[in-house]
Design a protein around this motif. Structure first.
Motif, PDB file in Angstrom:
ATOM      1  N   LYS A  92      -2.165   5.806  -3.496  1.00 48.05           N
ATOM      2  CA  LYS A  92      -2.282   4.896  -4.443  1.00 48.05           C
ATOM      3  C   LYS A  92      -3.196   3.521  -3.966  1.00 48.05           C
ATOM      4  CE  LYS A  92       2.161   5.554  -6.732  1.00 48.05           C
ATOM      5  NZ  LYS A  92       3.344   4.664  -7.160  1.00 48.05           N
ATOM      6  N   GLU A  93      -3.654   2.716  -4.993  1.00 43.89           N
ATOM      7  CA  GLU A  93      -4.243   1.677  -4.739  1.00 43.89           C
ATOM      8  C   GLU A  93      -3.422   0.408  -4.292  1.00 43.89           C
ATOM      9  OE1 GLU A  93      -8.107   2.359  -7.525  1.00 43.89           O
ATOM     10  OE2 GLU A  93      -7.034   0.621  -8.022  1.00 43.89           O
ATOM     11  N   ASP A  94      -3.944  -0.578  -3.644  1.00 41.03           N
ATOM     12  CA  ASP A  94      -3.165  -1.594  -3.351  1.00 41.03           C
ATOM     13  C   ASP A  94      -2.423  -2.389  -4.464  1.00 41.03           C
ATOM     14  OD1 ASP A  94      -5.462  -2.717  -0.574  1.00 41.03           O
ATOM     15  OD2 ASP A  94      -4.083  -1.295  -0.865  1.00 41.03           O
ATOM     16  N   GLU A  95      -1.238  -2.885  -4.374  1.00 39.14           N
ATOM     17  CA  GLU A  95      -0.502  -3.448  -5.544  1.00 39.14           C
ATOM     18  C   GLU A  95       0.072  -4.879  -5.098  1.00 39.14           C
ATOM     19  OE1 GLU A  95       1.775   0.105  -7.961  1.00 39.14           O
ATOM     20  OE2 GLU A  95       2.661  -0.160  -6.232  1.00 39.14           O
ATOM     21  N   GLN A 115       0.881  -1.303   0.051  1.00 39.88           N
ATOM     22  CA  GLN A 115       0.015  -0.136   0.036  1.00 39.88           C
ATOM     23  C   GLN A 115       0.927   0.992  -0.105  1.00 39.88           C
ATOM     24  OE1 GLN A 115      -2.200  -1.014   3.721  1.00 39.88           O
ATOM     25  NE2 GLN A 115      -4.068  -1.031   2.440  1.00 39.88           N
ATOM     26  N   ASP A 136      -6.548 -14.560  -5.216  1.00 33.31           N
ATOM     27  CA  ASP A 136      -7.156 -13.746  -4.437  1.00 33.31           C
ATOM     28  C   ASP A 136      -6.699 -14.301  -2.972  1.00 33.31           C
ATOM     29  OD1 ASP A 136     -10.187 -13.271  -6.255  1.00 33.31           O
ATOM     30  OD2 ASP A 136      -8.365 -12.311  -6.202  1.00 33.31           O
TER      31      ASP A 136
END
Length: 125
Positions: free
Chosen positions: A41-44, A37, A111
């Protein structure tokens, strides 16, 4: 749960090693990965390692610089980060896919069902 360690403040070009240790369960044949995180920014997804350790997958932005490995005897998953850049700054979370039926890594990471609290990595001069 998952417990991460090894974060810190380093200069650009330096290396860091992050470790992840499950608490309450073993590595078994689960797929483990790392997600970061970054501020604003978005999670990568950084990458992941298969249940046997024989396969890995990495995001393009870390290929050639980061290595994920697992030591089932020690019960740890490691993220070795080399040639760190300022844009690598963020909170790094260890994650695991507990519910998936496939412990392979084929062209991507699964996921995740469980994340650790994370460890802060700051790359700055």
């Amino acid at each position: 749960h998952l417990v991460e360690s090894g974060g810190g403040l380093v200069q650009p070009g330096a290396s860091l090693t992050l470790s992840c240790t499950p608490s309450g369960f073993t590595l078994d044949y689960y797929v483990f990965g790392w997600v970061r995180q970054a501020p604003g920014k978005e999670d990568e997804g950084v990458g992941c390692v298969s249940g046997t350790g024989g396969q890995t997958f990495y995001a393009d932005f870390v290929k050639g610089r980061f290595t994920i490995s697992r030591d089932d005897a020690k019960g740890t998953v490691t993220l070795q980060m080399n040639s760190l850049k300022p844009e690598d700054t963020g909170i790094y979370h260890c994650a695991v896919d507990l519910l998936g039926s496939d412990n392979r890594v084929n062209g991507g990471c699964p996921d995740y069902d469980l994340w650790g609290q994370g460890t802060q990595v700051t790359v700055s001069s």
